[in-house]
Every structure is written in C-alpha cells, then in structure tokens.
Design a protein around this motif. Structure first.
Motif: not given
Ligand code: T46
Length: 133
Positions: A8-9, A22-23, A26-27
């Motif tokens: 995860l970012k 997270f989106e 997108h993610d």
C-alpha cells in the motif's frame, strides 16, 4: 490461486510515523462499496470458514497480526498480515480462514460490493461443488 499481496502506498514522516492509503480503481482493481473491520478478537481465535461467489476484497491489518489461510479447492496458501503497509487482494471462490496471532489485532476489509449473505458459501462441500460446476 490468485490472491495477491500488495504494497500500500505509504508516506513516512520523520518522528511522526507513517500514513498508508489506497484508492479504488487506482491502487486496487475494483470499486469499493463497503468497508468493514473485525476487532476485539483474542489470540488463537479463528474466523472465516467460507468463500465468496463474486465478492472481491482487500484485506489489511493496521494493528497486530492475522494469518489468512486460503484454499482454492486445489491448492492452499497462507499469508500473515502483520504490516500496516501491506494488503491482500482476495478474488472470488477462495475458501478462507483468518487466525488471530496477536490479541486485539484489527482486520480491515475493503469490499467490492454491499453485504449479501447470498454471496457466501459456508459449507466446504458446497464450495467444491460450486468451483467444479
Ligand atoms: C470475509 C472475512 C475476511 C454483516 O451484517 N455485514 C457485513 O458487512 C459483514 C462482513 C458481516 N455481517 C454479519 C454477518 C454475520 O452475522 O456479521 C456477522 C459475522 O460475519 P462472518 O461470520 O461472516 O464474519 P467472518 O469474520 O467469518 O468473515 C468476514 C466477512 O463476513 C467475510 O466476507 O471475507 O471477514
């Protein structure tokens, strides 16, 4: 088997800790319609014992450690979620159990759809019949 562990970012700030996010789309590869989380669980408790017909989910553990045991009817795999910056994407038709390794670990889930008991398979023999249909 298609479950996938993802990073995860995470943004870390010196002396201030880290922020992970997270989106949808997108993610993770699905829109999110529901978030739920499981808490107040003691060590060695096991939950789960079901599969989903359609639901896709991202599991992550922001506190503690939970072992995810997965079975696609042919192969079995285990992943320990013990890092808040990791997430596990579980695709449909995976029988899963979740074993709490640490008291009060929190298991969070982002799900692709609303709660629907009709999407659950809670009998293992029925699960095997479903995947071989
Ligand atoms: C999963 C794993 C990882 C609701 O009313 N709404 C909800 O959104 C959910 C998720 C559950 N419930 C009800 C259904 C049961 O009466 O909450 C009760 C406990 O659910 P369950 O026994 O299915 O909980 P777990 O921990 O075995 O499984 C849960 C999710 O249900 C499941 O989708 O993949 O976490």
């Amino acid at each position: 088997m298609y479950p996938k562990l993802i990073d995860l970012k995470t943004v870390s700030t010196p002396n201030l800790g880290s922020l992970s996010f997270f989106e949808a789309d997108h993610d993770i590869p699905f829109p999110i319609k529901r978030i739920y989380y499981i808490h107040g669980v003691s060590k060695n408790i096991q939950r789960g014992a079901h599969a989903h017909k359609q639901l896709k989910q991202l599991l992550f553990c922001p506190y503690g450690a939970v072992k995810i045991l997965m079975d696609d009817g042919h192969d079995k795999a285990e992943i320990i979620l013990d890092d808040p910056s990791k997430g596990l994407i579980i695709t449909p038709c995976i029988w899963r159990d979740m074993l709490w390794l640490v008291d009060n670990s929190v298991l969070c889930v982002a799900a692709s759809d609303y709660y629907d008991e009709g999407d659950y398979i809670r009998d293992y023999n029925e699960f095997i019949t479903w995947i071989n249909r």
